[in-house]
Design an enzyme around this catalytic site. Structure first.
Site, PDB file in Angstrom:
ATOM      1  N   GLN A  68       1.774  28.327 -16.215  1.00 24.74           N
ATOM      2  CA  GLN A  68       0.500  29.076 -15.721  1.00 24.74           C
ATOM      3  C   GLN A  68      -0.713  28.287 -15.421  1.00 24.74           C
ATOM      4  OE1 GLN A  68       0.550  32.369 -15.606  1.00 24.74           O
ATOM      5  NE2 GLN A  68      -1.400  32.840 -15.136  1.00 24.74           N
ATOM      6  N   LYS A  91       3.988  38.614 -18.444  1.00 27.59           N
ATOM      7  CA  LYS A  91       5.227  38.006 -17.567  1.00 27.59           C
ATOM      8  C   LYS A  91       6.470  38.099 -18.589  1.00 27.59           C
ATOM      9  CE  LYS A  91       2.517  35.491 -14.476  1.00 27.59           C
ATOM     10  NZ  LYS A  91       1.746  34.175 -13.989  1.00 27.59           N
ATOM     11  N   ASP A 136       7.540  30.320  -8.830  1.00 31.43           N
ATOM     12  CA  ASP A 136       6.181  30.691  -8.558  1.00 31.43           C
ATOM     13  C   ASP A 136       5.953  30.222  -6.670  1.00 31.43           C
ATOM     14  OD1 ASP A 136       4.130  31.717  -9.859  1.00 31.43           O
ATOM     15  OD2 ASP A 136       3.825  29.889 -11.148  1.00 31.43           O
TER      16      ASP A 136
HETATM   17  N1  GUN Z   1      -2.543  31.757 -12.235  1.00 32.51           N
HETATM   18  C1  GUN Z   1      -3.131  32.909 -11.704  1.00 32.51           C
HETATM   19  N2  GUN Z   1      -1.967  33.497 -10.995  1.00 32.51           N
HETATM   20  C2  GUN Z   1      -0.920  32.595 -11.233  1.00 32.51           C
HETATM   21  C3  GUN Z   1       0.407  32.600 -10.789  1.00 32.51           C
HETATM   22  O1  GUN Z   1       0.637  33.633 -10.003  1.00 32.51           O
HETATM   23  N3  GUN Z   1       1.300  31.815 -11.357  1.00 32.51           N
HETATM   24  C4  GUN Z   1       0.593  30.677 -11.973  1.00 32.51           C
HETATM   25  N4  GUN Z   1       1.621  29.700 -12.570  1.00 32.51           N
HETATM   26  N5  GUN Z   1      -0.399  30.620 -12.454  1.00 32.51           N
HETATM   27  C5  GUN Z   1      -1.292  31.539 -12.152  1.00 32.51           C
END
Ligand code: GUN
Length: 281
Positions: A97, A53, A120
């Site tokens: 996350q 990311k 998100d």
């Molecule tokens: N953990 C797995 N996929 C995601 C996601 O798309 N966003 C977040 N914040 N955590 C995750």
């Protein structure tokens, strides 16, 4: 029939180029779009996701702030960090996350994020906006799936879409997005007695369960479009989706591979949401 691939890498590349252009326009106005990524603990998969990311931000002209915290971080301390980022004008998007360590209430942390920075799309306000068709942030993975359908010029009006899986992050928002584009939508899950009877009626199938071979060729109507959100390992340790790709590709008209399908789209849509947040701010 051999299905055409919907190439998530190629589509992502296109969309990330557009994202970089939007970032450049903002920069010319003195605004650098900024994403804060918070990682708590040392979950190996999360570390890879977070790194990807941050790299995607750097590659496309967005600013990213990566905060790594020990697994022992208290919930109160994390909530305080979120609050500080809510009030930081250089940050337009905040991503915590998941999963978080067990002593932290993940939903409480998500609800602490300002809905204006919820890139998100996990905040209850974002979910409510999606349900009601109001402007808000859409969760990145199903949003990416919608972009994949758009990329093949697929008109959902009058079509039957079957979503397998009912998670808050993929299945439920996916169903709502398909509904918003006028599909007739069925959500199937572990309590569905005859999954095959459902999927055989589908013009579009989205598999988002997290289990191999949930969808096999005998369950697919010839010509259906199949999107595979799964991310699993097969017996040889190779990455695979929820769909029996080798079999289903002989029946479907379009199919997304794993890897190189929906996966890259998730981060791409995170960039898009962050740009949207910066443009709105
Ligand atoms: N953990 C797995 N996929 C995601 C996601 O798309 N966003 C977040 N914040 N955590 C995750």
């Amino acid at each position: 029939m051999t299905a055409q691939l919907i190439d998530g890498n190629a589509l992502s590349k296109q969309l990330r180029t557009q994202a970089a252009e939007r970032a450049a326009v903002l920069k010319a106005r003195g605004i650098t779009p900024g994403l804060a990524v918070i990682l708590v603990g040392d979950n190996a998969a999360s570390q890879v996701y977070v790194r990807n990311k941050v790299k995607a931000c750097e590659d496309n002209g967005l600013y990213s702030l990566l905060e790594k915290h020990e697994a022992t971080l208290t919930e109160a301390a994390l909530l305080a960090r979120v609050e500080a980022l809510n009030n930081d004008p250089s940050i337009h998007g905040i991503l915590v996350q998941l999963p978080l360590p067990a002593h932290i209430d993940a939903q409480k942390v998500i609800e602490a994020i300002s809905p204006l920075k919820d890139v998100d799309g996990f905040h209850i306000a974002s979910a409510g906006a999606l349900v009601t068709g109001m402007p808000g942030f859409w969760p990145c993975t199903p949003y990416g799936c919608m972009k994949m359908l758009e990329s093949i010029g697929y008109d959902l009006k009058g079509k039957h879409a079957v979503v397998i899986g009912r998670s808050n992050i993929v299945g439920k928002p996916m169903a709502l997005m398909l509904l918003q584009k006028n599909a007739t939508v069925t959500i199937c899950h572990s309590g569905t007695p005859d999954l095959k009877a459902m999927t055989l009626q589908a013009d579009v199938i989205v598999a988002a369960v997290g289990k191999r071979n949930v969808l096999t060729a005998d369950m697919v109507k010839p010509g259906a479009v199949v999107l595979d959100v799964g991310m699993n390992r097969n017996d040889e340790g190779k990455l695979c989706g929820d769909v029996d790709f080798a079999g289903v590709k002989e029946v479907a008209s379009f199919i997304t591979p794993v890897p190189g399908g929906v996966g890259p789209m998730t981060i791409t849509m995170l960039l898009v949401n962050t740009l949207e947040a910066a443009e709105r701010a």
